[in-house]
Design a protein around this motif. Sequence first.
Motif, PDB file in Angstrom:
ATOM      1  N   ALA A 164       0.852  -1.196   0.000  1.00 57.39           N
ATOM      2  CA  ALA A 164       0.000   0.000   0.000  1.00 57.39           C
ATOM      3  C   ALA A 164       0.885   1.242   0.000  1.00 57.39           C
ATOM      4  O   ALA A 164       1.996   1.234   0.550  1.00 57.39           O
ATOM      5  N   PRO A 165       0.445   2.340  -0.614  1.00 54.63           N
ATOM      6  CA  PRO A 165       1.276   3.555  -0.639  1.00 54.63           C
ATOM      7  C   PRO A 165       1.394   4.176   0.744  1.00 54.63           C
ATOM      8  O   PRO A 165       0.407   4.297   1.468  1.00 54.63           O
ATOM      9  N   LEU A 166       2.607   4.560   1.094  1.00 54.53           N
ATOM     10  CA  LEU A 166       2.875   5.242   2.358  1.00 54.53           C
ATOM     11  C   LEU A 166       3.741   6.465   2.095  1.00 54.53           C
ATOM     12  O   LEU A 166       4.549   6.484   1.169  1.00 54.53           O
ATOM     13  N   LEU A 167       3.561   7.490   2.933  1.00 48.94           N
ATOM     14  CA  LEU A 167       4.483   8.622   2.935  1.00 48.94           C
ATOM     15  C   LEU A 167       5.645   8.284   3.867  1.00 48.94           C
ATOM     16  O   LEU A 167       5.446   7.677   4.921  1.00 48.94           O
ATOM     17  N   VAL A 168       6.835   8.683   3.469  1.00 49.74           N
ATOM     18  CA  VAL A 168       8.009   8.510   4.329  1.00 49.74           C
ATOM     19  C   VAL A 168       8.580   9.888   4.630  1.00 49.74           C
ATOM     20  O   VAL A 168       9.026  10.600   3.724  1.00 49.74           O
ATOM     21  N   LEU A 169       8.524  10.270   5.903  1.00 53.60           N
ATOM     22  CA  LEU A 169       9.089  11.534   6.366  1.00 53.60           C
ATOM     23  C   LEU A 169      10.378  11.240   7.117  1.00 53.60           C
ATOM     24  O   LEU A 169      10.373  10.503   8.101  1.00 53.60           O
ATOM     25  N   ARG A 170      11.478  11.807   6.638  1.00 47.25           N
ATOM     26  CA  ARG A 170      12.767  11.647   7.307  1.00 47.25           C
ATOM     27  C   ARG A 170      13.139  12.969   7.976  1.00 47.25           C
ATOM     28  O   ARG A 170      13.123  14.010   7.333  1.00 47.25           O
ATOM     29  N   ARG A 171      13.471  12.893   9.256  1.00 46.55           N
ATOM     30  CA  ARG A 171      13.801  14.096  10.031  1.00 46.55           C
ATOM     31  C   ARG A 171      15.130  13.897  10.746  1.00 46.55           C
ATOM     32  O   ARG A 171      15.352  12.881  11.397  1.00 46.55           O
TER      33      ARG A 171
END
Length: 246
Positions: free
Chosen positions: A203-210
């Motif tokens: 399934a599509p997911l957003l990946v936020l890298r901080r």
Amino acid sequence: MTLVRDDTTSLYEQLATTLHDEIEHGVYEPSGKLPSEAQLSERFQVSRVTVRLALDRLSDARIVERKQGKGTFAAKPRLRHRLDVLRGLHDSIAGQGARARMALLRMEVCDVPPGLRHAFAADVPRCVYLERLHRVDDEPVALAQTCLLPDASSVTFEQAERMSTYEVLEGLLGWRITDADMSVTAVAAPDDIATRLETGKQAPLLVLRRTSRLADGRTCESTVFHIRPERFDLVVRSGVEARFVG
């Protein structure tokens, strides 16, 4: 409400407006599930095609969402997380009045995982690793995998369980975070992440890298968030000094 058949507004548009009003007034709470197409067809004395067109319009406007094999549901409010503000994801969610909860799944001192290795200097081979599951209305919405400098090993599991990462760093450890780099990409959910987020495989997911830094320039925290996109908007606000560059 009775639909007006000789009105200039089409029947499906009238039906869409009626259902939207009912959703706004909480008619379908607490589950949010709307009646079936057959039930709506009978209630409003219109064809199934008219019902389907009305639901299509509401779906395109993100007012309802269709779940395969389960029916049509009132869409849950979308949440906003600003990338231009140093604020934790949990605090951002809770600040919008959502019923937010985070569960600490794992905490240990270990080698910096390969996916977070780039954020730390070569002389920082180990870290305090945290894995948190964020829920809204008891539904998993994000998985956070975090590495902190080894100096954070004094933080207990109980403290990390009830405090967000930034609360731990600034409130408990007294570290002053001065800036952070963030980036957003999209991926197909890996099997282990899909299981934790209770979503379909791939399934599509957003990946936020901080990656957050201290005043001396050292990286003190690096996190990868896997986020279900149907509930979140990641936003940036431009100031008046922003300009276009040709």
